[in-house]
Design an enzyme around this catalytic site. Structure first.
Site, PDB file in Angstrom:
ATOM      1  CG  HIS A  41       0.167  -0.390  -3.059  1.00 14.25           C
ATOM      2  ND1 HIS A  41      -0.718   0.089  -4.004  1.00 14.25           N
ATOM      3  CD2 HIS A  41       0.262   0.581  -2.110  1.00 14.25           C
ATOM      4  CE1 HIS A  41      -1.147   1.299  -3.640  1.00 14.25           C
ATOM      5  NE2 HIS A  41      -0.561   1.618  -2.502  1.00 14.25           N
ATOM      6  NE  ARG A  48      -4.765   6.232  -5.575  1.00 15.10           N
ATOM      7  CZ  ARG A  48      -4.252   5.553  -4.558  1.00 15.10           C
ATOM      8  NH1 ARG A  48      -3.408   6.128  -3.723  1.00 15.10           N
ATOM      9  NH2 ARG A  48      -4.596   4.313  -4.359  1.00 15.10           N
ATOM     10  CD  GLU A  87      -4.902   3.378  -1.043  1.00 15.44           C
ATOM     11  OE1 GLU A  87      -3.867   3.673  -1.658  1.00 15.44           O
ATOM     12  OE2 GLU A  87      -5.079   3.668   0.153  1.00 15.44           O
ATOM     13  CG  ASP A 140      -3.682   3.043   5.300  1.00 19.75           C
ATOM     14  OD1 ASP A 140      -3.693   1.805   5.403  1.00 19.75           O
ATOM     15  OD2 ASP A 140      -3.864   3.645   4.224  1.00 19.75           O
ATOM     16  CE  LYS A 152      -3.754   7.579   0.376  1.00 19.73           C
ATOM     17  NZ  LYS A 152      -3.923   6.287  -0.241  1.00 19.73           N
ATOM     18  CG  ASP A 181      -7.388   4.268   2.992  1.00 15.44           C
ATOM     19  OD1 ASP A 181      -8.154   5.112   3.495  1.00 15.44           O
ATOM     20  OD2 ASP A 181      -6.158   4.429   2.913  1.00 15.44           O
ATOM     21  CD  GLN A 186      -2.135   9.392  -2.390  1.00 14.08           C
ATOM     22  OE1 GLN A 186      -3.147   8.904  -2.875  1.00 14.08           O
ATOM     23  NE2 GLN A 186      -1.108   8.651  -2.024  1.00 14.08           N
ATOM     24  CB  THR A 245     -11.549   4.743   5.789  1.00  9.92           C
ATOM     25  OG1 THR A 245     -10.575   5.739   5.467  1.00  9.92           O
ATOM     26  CG2 THR A 245     -10.898   3.366   5.777  1.00  9.92           C
ATOM     27  CD  GLU A 268      -1.109  -0.874  -7.070  1.00 12.25           C
ATOM     28  OE1 GLU A 268      -0.211  -1.731  -7.022  1.00 12.25           O
ATOM     29  OE2 GLU A 268      -2.025  -0.792  -6.223  1.00 12.25           O
ATOM     30  CD  GLU A 317      -5.467   0.121   2.921  1.00 12.60           C
ATOM     31  OE1 GLU A 317      -5.166   0.026   4.135  1.00 12.60           O
ATOM     32  OE2 GLU A 317      -5.279   1.142   2.246  1.00 12.60           O
TER      33      GLU A 317
HETATM   34  O1  LIG Z   1       4.059   6.462  -1.933  1.00 13.70           O
HETATM   35  C1  LIG Z   1       3.241   7.383  -1.719  1.00 13.70           C
HETATM   36  O2  LIG Z   1       3.544   8.548  -1.937  1.00 13.70           O
HETATM   37  C2  LIG Z   1       1.871   7.130  -1.171  1.00 13.70           C
HETATM   38  C3  LIG Z   1       1.242   5.978  -1.235  1.00 13.70           C
HETATM   39  C4  LIG Z   1      -0.127   5.745  -0.685  1.00 13.70           C
HETATM   40  O3  LIG Z   1      -1.127   5.825  -1.399  1.00 13.70           O
HETATM   41  C5  LIG Z   1      -0.235   5.500   0.779  1.00 13.70           C
HETATM   42  C6  LIG Z   1      -1.307   4.596   1.288  1.00 13.70           C
HETATM   43  O4  LIG Z   1      -2.478   4.927   1.438  1.00 13.70           O
HETATM   44  C7  LIG Z   1      -0.867   3.288   1.828  1.00 13.70           C
HETATM   45  C8  LIG Z   1      -1.448   2.080   1.194  1.00 13.70           C
HETATM   46  O5  LIG Z   1      -2.667   1.961   1.081  1.00 13.70           O
HETATM   47  O6  LIG Z   1      -0.669   1.159   0.839  1.00 13.70           O
HETATM   48 CA   LIG Z   2      -4.337   3.158   2.150  1.00 12.31          CA
HETATM   49 MG   LIG Z   3      -9.247   6.770   3.726  1.00  9.87          MG
END
Ligand SMILES: O=C(O)/C=C/C(=O)CC(=O)CC(=O)O
Ligand SMILES: [Ca+2]
Ligand SMILES: [Mg+2]
Length: 367
Positions: free
Chosen positions: A106, A203, A167, A99, A219, A199, A206, A223, A322, A169
Site C-alpha cells: 500500500h 483523496r 481503506e 492509524d 480522513k 478508514d 487529503q 471511520t 490503488e 484495515e
Molecule cells: O503516503 C501518504 O501521503 C498518505 C497515505 C495514507 O493514505 C495514510 C493512511 O491513511 C494510512 C493507511 O491507511 O495505510
Molecule cells: Ca488509513
Molecule cells: Mg478515517
C-alpha cells in the site's frame, strides 16, 4: 463454524426498549452476559470496564463462557437472543484513535500515485511504523451512513469530495492502560482484541492538505468499525514477514504477531478485492511499541489501526485509489458498471475471516 466456541467475539447490543449491554456472539445469537454470568461489568453500555480488567480476567471469562455454552442448557436457553431481535452499537468508547501505514505494498502504491517523481517509499518507512493520530469521536459502528465530506479539493476550490475512497484495515483495541512516561509492556497484556476497520478517505482533500503535517480532514469525517471485537486468544498467529533492515531494539518483534486473516472488499454486492493480512510488514506488537516508545500512555479504549491492507497483486489492494490507479484505470464491475471512486448510494462491505472464524463485517452506504 464461523461463530462457534473458538470465536466468541464481544459486542454491545440492545433489544427494543432496553438499555445497551455487553454480549458475546455465538452462531446467529447473542449471549446476554450480564444475565448469564451475573456480573455487573457486562451491564455497561460499552466494553471498556470489562476490557480494563486485564488479561487474566479476559482469559478466565472466555473459558467460563465456553464452558457454559457447551454444558449449561439453562444459560443457553434463557440468555441467547436471536440477532434479528437486537440492535448492535459501537462496542467500546473510543479513547484515542491512531492509524498506521504498515503495508509495504500500500505504501509503495500510494507513494507512486502521490509522489510520482520520488522514490515510492519515503526514507523512514523501513525504520519505524509510520502513523498519525486520527479522530476518535468520528469512529462509528457498521451500518452508519457515510456523508460525502466537503473540503478544499485544490487551491481556491471548496466542495464535495469527488475522490471518496475506502481503506480496508484491521484495528487493535487497548484494554489495559500504560503509565505516562514509560513504554508499554507486553502486547497481550494491553491489547484486548481486534476489529475490522474501514478508514474512509477523501483523496482530493487529503492530497491537497497533507503536506507537511499529514492527513487531517481527508480522513477525520468518519471511520467505521465492526460491531464485534474478537479477542486475541481467538486469532491464529503466524510469524511476521522478514524485515530489512533489522529494526532497532525497542521495535524488535515480541513473538509471532503476524495474523492469518483475509479480508474481502465488497462493492454493491460483489467482491472487488481480497487483501491478505499476512502480507503486512510491521506487526501489531511493533505498532504498540512504537506508539508508546516516547512514553505516551495508553488508555482503555484506545484504537490503533494497521493502515490499509494491500497485497502485491492488483486484486489484493485495500483501497479504490490503488484498484483504479487514482481513477486512471476504472474497476469493471460484473453489473457492467465501472468505478473509480465511490458514488452516492454505493455500499461498501468489508468482511474478514481468520482460519474460518468470522470477524464480522463493516458496512457503510454513501449519502
Ligand atoms: O503516503 C501518504 O501521503 C498518505 C497515505 C495514507 O493514505 C495514510 C493512511 O491513511 C494510512 C493507511 O491507511 O495505510
Ligand atoms: Ca488509513
Ligand atoms: Mg478515517
Amino acid at each position: 463454524m464461523s461463530w462457534g466456541l473458538d470465536n466468541l467475539p464481544y459486542g454491545v447490543f440492545s433489544r427494543r426498549g432496553e438499555a445497551p449491554r455487553v454480549g458475546v456472539r455465538y452462531g446467529d445469537q447473542v449471549l446476554d452476559l450480564a444475565a448469564a454470568l451475573h456480573d455487573e461489568v457486562f451491564a455497561a453500555p460499552s466494553l471498556n470496564p470489562f476490557m480494563a480488567r486485564g488479561h487474566t480476567a479476559w482469559h478466565d471469562t472466555r473459558a467460563l463462557i465456553q464452558e457454559k455454552l457447551s454444558t449449561d442448557r439453562s444459560v443457553t436457553d434463557a440468555h441467547l437472543i436471536p440477532l434479528e431481535q437486537v440492535r448492535l452499537h459501537l462496542p467500546f468508547e473510543v479513547a484515542d484513535y491512531v492509524d498506521f501505514y504498515c503495508s509495504l505494498d500500500h505504501a509503495s502504491n500510494i507513494g507512486r500515485i502521490f509522489r510520482p517523481d520520488a522514490e515510492p517509499l519515503l526514507p523512514n518507512w523501513r525504520h519505524l511504523p509510520v502513523g498519525y493520530h486520527g479522530r476518535a469521536g468520528t469512529v462509528v459502528v457498521s451500518g452508519t451512513p457515510i456523508r460525502r465530506p466537503s473540503g478544499q479539493l485544490r487551491a481556491g476550490v471548496f466542495g464535495p469530495s469527488t475522490k471518496l475512497d475506502i481503506e480496508a484495515e484491521l484495528g487493535f483495541v487497548v484494554g489495559v492502560p500504560s503509565e505516562l512516561g514509560s513504554p508499554a509492556g507486553a502486547f497481550e497484556e494491553h491489547v484486548f482484541g481486534v476489529t475490522l476497520v474501514n478508514d474512509w478517505s477523501a483523496r482530493d482533500i487529503q492530497s491537497f492538505e497533507y503536506v507537511p503535517l499529514g492527513p487531517f480532514l481527508g480522513k477525520s469525517f468518519a471511520t467505521s468499525i465492526s460491531p464485534w471485537i474478537t479477542p486475541l486468544e481467538a486469532l491464529p498467529r503466524i510469524p511476521g514477514r522478514p524485515q530489512e533492515p533489522e529494526p532497532l531494539g525497542h521495535l524488535r518483534r515480541q513473538g509471532d504477531w503476524g495474523l492469518d486473516i483475509t479480508v474481502e472488499v465488497w462493492l454493491n454486492g460483489e467482491i472487488v478485492s481480497r487483501p491478505p493480512y499476512p502480507s503486512m510488514y510491521w506487526t501489531p506488537d511493533q505498532m504498540l511499541a512504537h506508539l508508546t516508545s516516547n512514553g505516551a500512555s495508553l488508555r482503555t479504549g484506545d484504537l490503533f489501526a494497521s493502515g490499509t491492507i494491500s497485497g502485491p497483486q492488483r486484486e489484493e489492494r485495500g483501497s479504490l485509489i490503488e484498484l483504479s490507479w487514482n481513477g486512471g484505470d476504472p474497476i469493471k464491475l460484473a453489473s457492467g458498471e465501472t468505478r473509480t471512486f465511490l458514488e452516492d448510494g454505493d455500499t461498501v462491505t468489508l468482511r474478514a475471516t481468520a482460519a474460518g472464524r468470522s470477524l464480522g463485517e463493516v458496512v457503510g452506504t454513501v449519502r
